[in-house]
Motif scaffolding. Structure first.
Motif, mmCIF file in Angstrom:
data_model
loop_
_atom_site.group_PDB
_atom_site.id
_atom_site.type_symbol
_atom_site.label_atom_id
_atom_site.label_comp_id
_atom_site.label_asym_id
_atom_site.label_seq_id
_atom_site.Cartn_x
_atom_site.Cartn_y
_atom_site.Cartn_z
ATOM 1 N N SER A 149 0.864 -1.185 0.000
ATOM 2 C CA SER A 149 0.000 0.000 0.000
ATOM 3 C C SER A 149 0.896 1.230 0.000
ATOM 4 N N SER A 150 0.328 2.351 -0.367
ATOM 5 C CA SER A 150 1.111 3.591 -0.392
ATOM 6 C C SER A 150 1.492 3.991 1.024
ATOM 7 N N VAL A 151 2.604 4.700 1.140
ATOM 8 C CA VAL A 151 3.066 5.167 2.438
ATOM 9 C C VAL A 151 3.560 6.600 2.290
ATOM 10 N N PRO A 152 3.018 7.526 3.074
ATOM 11 C CA PRO A 152 3.504 8.913 3.000
ATOM 12 C C PRO A 152 4.939 9.005 3.518
ATOM 13 N N LEU A 153 5.777 9.731 2.802
ATOM 14 C CA LEU A 153 7.151 9.907 3.253
ATOM 15 C C LEU A 153 7.195 10.827 4.457
ATOM 16 N N ALA B 84 11.612 8.234 8.834
ATOM 17 C CA ALA B 84 11.922 8.824 7.530
ATOM 18 C C ALA B 84 12.643 7.813 6.638
ATOM 19 N N LEU B 85 13.582 7.080 7.195
ATOM 20 C CA LEU B 85 14.299 6.066 6.420
ATOM 21 C C LEU B 85 13.373 4.925 6.001
ATOM 22 N N LEU B 86 12.566 4.452 6.950
ATOM 23 C CA LEU B 86 11.726 3.292 6.653
ATOM 24 C C LEU B 86 10.649 3.628 5.627
ATOM 25 N N THR B 87 10.040 4.817 5.716
ATOM 26 C CA THR B 87 9.018 5.160 4.719
ATOM 27 C C THR B 87 9.623 5.257 3.322
ATOM 28 N N ARG B 88 10.851 5.729 3.218
ATOM 29 C CA ARG B 88 11.504 5.769 1.905
ATOM 30 C C ARG B 88 11.789 4.358 1.379
ATOM 31 N N ALA B 89 12.217 3.478 2.261
ATOM 32 C CA ALA B 89 12.476 2.110 1.836
ATOM 33 C C ALA B 89 11.186 1.410 1.412
ATOM 34 N N ASP C 260 9.426 -4.586 22.881
ATOM 35 C CA ASP C 260 9.569 -3.225 22.371
ATOM 36 C C ASP C 260 10.449 -2.329 23.244
ATOM 37 N N PRO C 261 11.697 -2.752 23.569
ATOM 38 C CA PRO C 261 12.517 -1.945 24.477
ATOM 39 C C PRO C 261 12.919 -0.588 23.927
ATOM 40 N N ALA C 262 13.025 -0.458 22.613
ATOM 41 C CA ALA C 262 13.474 0.805 22.020
ATOM 42 C C ALA C 262 12.383 1.486 21.189
ATOM 43 N N GLY C 263 11.162 0.966 21.221
ATOM 44 C CA GLY C 263 10.073 1.590 20.484
ATOM 45 C C GLY C 263 9.962 1.176 19.031
ATOM 46 N N ALA C 264 10.751 0.169 18.597
ATOM 47 C CA ALA C 264 10.719 -0.234 17.184
ATOM 48 C C ALA C 264 9.366 -0.819 16.801
ATOM 49 N N ARG C 265 8.824 -1.700 17.633
ATOM 50 C CA ARG C 265 7.537 -2.317 17.298
ATOM 51 C C ARG C 265 6.447 -1.262 17.184
ATOM 52 N N THR C 266 6.468 -0.288 18.070
ATOM 53 C CA THR C 266 5.472 0.782 18.013
ATOM 54 C C THR C 266 5.577 1.545 16.702
ATOM 55 N N LEU C 267 6.807 1.833 16.261
ATOM 56 C CA LEU C 267 7.017 2.508 14.980
ATOM 57 C C LEU C 267 6.450 1.672 13.839
ATOM 58 N N TYR C 268 6.763 0.388 13.824
ATOM 59 C CA TYR C 268 6.301 -0.466 12.737
ATOM 60 C C TYR C 268 4.763 -0.534 12.699
ATOM 61 N N GLU C 269 4.148 -0.610 13.854
ATOM 62 C CA GLU C 269 2.686 -0.661 13.886
ATOM 63 C C GLU C 269 2.077 0.634 13.358
ATOM 64 N N ARG C 270 2.709 1.762 13.657
ATOM 65 C CA ARG C 270 2.212 3.039 13.138
ATOM 66 C C ARG C 270 2.281 3.088 11.613
ATOM 67 N N LEU C 271 3.240 2.348 11.044
ATOM 68 C CA LEU C 271 3.413 2.342 9.591
ATOM 69 C C LEU C 271 2.657 1.201 8.912
ATOM 70 N N GLY C 272 1.813 0.504 9.671
ATOM 71 C CA GLY C 272 0.930 -0.487 9.065
ATOM 72 C C GLY C 272 1.356 -1.929 9.194
ATOM 73 N N PHE C 273 2.417 -2.218 9.918
ATOM 74 C CA PHE C 273 2.818 -3.606 10.137
ATOM 75 C C PHE C 273 1.927 -4.240 11.206
ATOM 76 N N ARG C 274 1.655 -5.537 11.041
ATOM 77 C CA ARG C 274 0.857 -6.280 12.000
ATOM 78 C C ARG C 274 1.561 -7.594 12.343
ATOM 79 N N VAL C 275 1.464 -7.999 13.606
ATOM 80 C CA VAL C 275 2.092 -9.240 14.051
ATOM 81 C C VAL C 275 1.388 -10.431 13.411
ATOM 82 N N VAL C 276 2.192 -11.340 12.840
ATOM 83 C CA VAL C 276 1.617 -12.546 12.230
ATOM 84 C C VAL C 276 2.073 -13.822 12.948
ATOM 85 N N SER C 277 3.154 -13.783 13.702
ATOM 86 C CA SER C 277 3.580 -14.960 14.466
ATOM 87 C C SER C 277 4.572 -14.534 15.543
ATOM 88 N N SER C 278 4.704 -15.386 16.557
ATOM 89 C CA SER C 278 5.617 -15.118 17.674
ATOM 90 C C SER C 278 6.552 -16.296 17.866
#
Length: 275
Positions: free
Chosen positions: A129-133, A224-229, A245-263
């Motif tokens: 899907s489209s992603v705003p930079l 900014a880097l991830l939306t460009r990629a 999520d010790p450094a907030g990475a998962r929260t960032l990914y969820e904001r950009l539309g990623f969803r957990v599919v397995s653990s």
């Protein structure tokens, strides 16, 4: 155990590639000569000095709940103790074991042998899907990575992961070799003057890593880097990250539309070594 013979893996056995590359391996042959299960070990030293021996194994469905899994795990732990005694690691030694969601028998086996869950990694997926930079922070430029970036990327990763448990970064030379054989058009680096500030690496359909130097964190550089990629890739992608999520990475990914599919859960316990 009646009905099974434990023996070393041989060329031609099933699970060949996995066991051929292991530090130690074993198979369980049933009375009819077919393989009912296997076990193996691999090890590494984490950046905090902990030596980990990861126990891996599988029992085919028809042979489960017969004690074979416990027998294979016991043999694997004994092999790990022998290897540790030979190598005499300087730091603590831990046994590790994996279990995915739904692998209740595996969890019961590990916890019954004294393992406790140490951490969980999650696979996340984002559909095409489209992603705003997102805007780059002031003074930051983005370009494709080069092989000559290997040293700076390795030092950045060391700074970004410093003090985190369960981390084992590859040596700089291995990173250089990986850059040399990878598609670097989808490996972006962010620079501030001559200094490397961050990076994002995409290979195929996987976001392999996103990293930002601590001096440049909390300024929107990772997004900014991830939306460009993502915009450059254009298709569905997946990635793996820490569930807690010790450094907030998962929260960032969820904001950009990623969803957990397995653990994927890692269990650990100290290795008791004979002295």
């Amino acid at each position: 155990m009646a009905g099974y013979q434990l023996r070393p893996w041989r060329a031609g056995d099933t699970a060949g590639e996995r066991l051929a590359s292991a530090e130690w391996s074993l198979v369980a042959a049933a009375d009819d000569g077919t393989l009912a299960g296997w076990a193996s070990l691999r090890s590494w030293t984490e950046d905090d000095g902990v030596r980990v021996f990861l126990t891996l194994g599988h029992v085919r469905p028809a042979d489960r709940r017969r004690g074979l899994g416990g027998m294979l795990l016991d043999a694997t732990e004994e092999a790990a103790a022998r290897l540790a005694a030979q190598r005499e690691p300087a730091g603590p030694v831990m046994l590790g074991g994996n279990a995915d969601d739904g692998e209740d028998d595996r969890v019961a086996l590990l916890t019954g042998r004294g393992y406790a869950r140490a951490f969980t990694m999650v696979w996340m997926r984002r559909e095409a899907s489209s992603v705003p930079l997102r805007d780059l922070p002031e003074g930051i430029a983005v370009r494709a990575a080069t092989v000559d970036d290997a040293g700076a990327l390795w030092r950045l990763a060391q700074r970004a992961w410093a003090g985190r448990p369960f981390v084992s970064l590859p040596p700089a030379e291995r990173l250089r070799e990986w850059l040399g054989r990878s598609d670097r058009s989808s490996f972006l680096v962010a620079t501030s003057g001559e200094r490397l500030a961050g990076f994002v690496a995409v290979q195929g359909d996987e976001v392999e890593d996103v990293g930002v130097d601590p001096d440049f964190q909390r300024r929107g550089l990772a997004s900014a880097l991830l939306t460009r990629a993502l915009a450059d890739h254009g298709g569905a992608v997946r990635l793996r990250t820490e569930a807690h999520d010790p450094a907030g990475a998962r929260t960032l990914y969820e904001r950009l539309g990623f969803r957990v599919v397995s653990s994927h859960h890692r269990y650990r316990k100290p290795l008791r070594q004979e002295r």
